[in-house]
Motif scaffolding. Structure first.
Motif, mmCIF file in Angstrom:
data_model
loop_
_atom_site.group_PDB
_atom_site.id
_atom_site.type_symbol
_atom_site.label_atom_id
_atom_site.label_comp_id
_atom_site.label_asym_id
_atom_site.label_seq_id
_atom_site.Cartn_x
_atom_site.Cartn_y
_atom_site.Cartn_z
ATOM 1 N N ARG A 80 0.836 -1.200 0.000
ATOM 2 C CA ARG A 80 0.000 0.000 0.000
ATOM 3 C C ARG A 80 0.876 1.258 0.000
ATOM 4 O O ARG A 80 0.640 2.189 -0.776
ATOM 5 C CB ARG A 80 -0.921 -0.011 1.215
ATOM 6 N N ALA A 81 1.912 1.266 0.837
ATOM 7 C CA ALA A 81 2.814 2.418 0.900
ATOM 8 C C ALA A 81 3.543 2.617 -0.430
ATOM 9 O O ALA A 81 3.688 3.746 -0.906
ATOM 10 C CB ALA A 81 3.809 2.241 2.044
ATOM 11 N N LEU A 82 3.999 1.521 -1.041
ATOM 12 C CA LEU A 82 4.699 1.629 -2.323
ATOM 13 C C LEU A 82 3.771 2.136 -3.424
ATOM 14 O O LEU A 82 4.133 3.014 -4.219
ATOM 15 C CB LEU A 82 5.292 0.277 -2.727
ATOM 16 N N LEU A 83 2.551 1.599 -3.486
ATOM 17 C CA LEU A 83 1.597 2.026 -4.516
ATOM 18 C C LEU A 83 1.194 3.484 -4.328
ATOM 19 O O LEU A 83 1.020 4.218 -5.304
ATOM 20 C CB LEU A 83 0.368 1.124 -4.514
ATOM 21 N N GLU A 84 1.055 3.917 -3.089
ATOM 22 C CA GLU A 84 0.636 5.298 -2.832
ATOM 23 C C GLU A 84 1.680 6.306 -3.293
ATOM 24 O O GLU A 84 1.352 7.463 -3.545
ATOM 25 C CB GLU A 84 0.281 5.480 -1.365
ATOM 26 N N ARG A 85 2.930 5.882 -3.450
ATOM 27 C CA ARG A 85 3.961 6.771 -4.002
ATOM 28 C C ARG A 85 3.671 7.123 -5.466
ATOM 29 O O ARG A 85 4.197 8.089 -5.981
ATOM 30 C CB ARG A 85 5.338 6.114 -3.920
ATOM 31 N N HIS A 86 2.854 6.313 -6.117
ATOM 32 C CA HIS A 86 2.522 6.495 -7.538
ATOM 33 C C HIS A 86 1.050 6.838 -7.715
ATOM 34 O O HIS A 86 0.479 6.612 -8.781
ATOM 35 C CB HIS A 86 2.863 5.224 -8.316
ATOM 36 N N ALA A 87 0.428 7.373 -6.665
ATOM 37 C CA ALA A 87 -1.017 7.590 -6.676
ATOM 38 C C ALA A 87 -1.362 9.017 -6.252
ATOM 39 O O ALA A 87 -0.537 9.728 -5.676
ATOM 40 C CB ALA A 87 -1.685 6.586 -5.737
ATOM 41 N N THR A 88 -2.596 9.402 -6.544
ATOM 42 C CA THR A 88 -3.094 10.709 -6.113
ATOM 43 C C THR A 88 -4.004 10.600 -4.901
ATOM 44 O O THR A 88 -4.158 11.572 -4.156
ATOM 45 C CB THR A 88 -3.888 11.388 -7.244
ATOM 46 N N ALA A 89 -4.619 9.446 -4.685
ATOM 47 C CA ALA A 89 -5.563 9.290 -3.578
ATOM 48 C C ALA A 89 -5.883 7.819 -3.383
ATOM 49 O O ALA A 89 -5.568 6.983 -4.230
ATOM 50 C CB ALA A 89 -6.848 10.067 -3.864
ATOM 51 N N ASN A 90 -6.508 7.545 -2.257
ATOM 52 C CA ASN A 90 -7.035 6.209 -2.010
ATOM 53 C C ASN A 90 -8.334 6.325 -1.227
ATOM 54 O O ASN A 90 -8.688 7.397 -0.737
ATOM 55 C CB ASN A 90 -6.024 5.338 -1.249
ATOM 56 N N SER A 91 -9.018 5.227 -1.116
ATOM 57 C CA SER A 91 -10.139 5.100 -0.190
ATOM 58 C C SER A 91 -10.001 3.725 0.442
ATOM 59 O O SER A 91 -10.002 2.710 -0.262
ATOM 60 C CB SER A 91 -11.475 5.217 -0.924
#
Length: 197
Positions: free
Chosen positions: A54-65
């Motif tokens: 999750r932490a790695l993917l969030e580096r390449h993301a704008t938001a999550n839910s």
């Protein structure tokens, strides 16, 4: 697996996975050419790996839910740059799913979501022989699906998982995580056992 591509290094060869699922569907008489894609789902074997990915993917993301579903957090992660699969189709959402608690699932790349639209019920009737069933996750999310022998799926939606989440009140504003969640204990015929960590 090294793909020299950031998202592929995290979740595996998603292009090959999508292509494999498309060919499997074609073998069953189902052609998904021209349909938009909803998301890719990735399952992880333990809670620590979920938090790490999750932490790695969030580096390449704008938001999550991230919300609780079936007693555990599941994160929908909106990528900053869409992935391209299946001859250039954009795909912007990764569904990251932590350890399971009820039945056998495939770890890693687990399913591809396809948006059929308002004709999804007609689509399901037309392809009834190829489908494995329908899930009733909520009033807004009731995908039909094909389950393959390796426990991977393709799921067919009326609306994308992202749109379904929005209609149920999800907010994609920065990054939020379920707080104070502790991995459950798995109760089996032999008694309670801790879930893998």
């Amino acid at each position: 697996m090294t793909t020299s591509e950031p998202i592929g290094d995290i979740i595996g060869d998603y292009r090959a996975f999508a292509e494999l699922q498309r060919h499997r569907l074609l073998d069953r008489g189902v052609d998904i050419a021209g349909y938009p894609l909803s998301h890719l789902a990735v399952r992880v074997a333990d809670w620590d790996l979920y938090v790490h990915q999750r932490a790695l993917l969030e580096r390449h993301a704008t938001a999550n839910s991230e919300n609780l579903w079936n007693g555990r957090p599941i994160s929908l992660i909106v990528l900053a740059e869409p992935l391209t699969v299946l001859d250039g189709a954009p795909l912007s959402v990764i569904e990251l799913i932590p350890p399971v608690h009820q039945r056998v699932y495939r770890m890693g790349l687990e399913h591809l979501g396809v948006v059929v639209g308002d004709d999804v019920d007609d689509f399901a009737r037309t392809h009834r022989a190829a489908l494995s069933g329908q899930q009733f996750q909520s009033a807004e999310v009731e995908p039909y699906y094909v389950l393959f022998e390796d426990f991977t799926h393709v799921k067919f939606y009326r609306r994308s998982l992202y749109e379904g989440a929005l209609s149920q009140g999800a907010r994609f504003e920065g990054f939020t995580h379920v707080e104070n969640w502790v991995p459950q204990r798995l109760v089996t015929a032999t008694g309670p056992n801790p879930l893998p960590r």
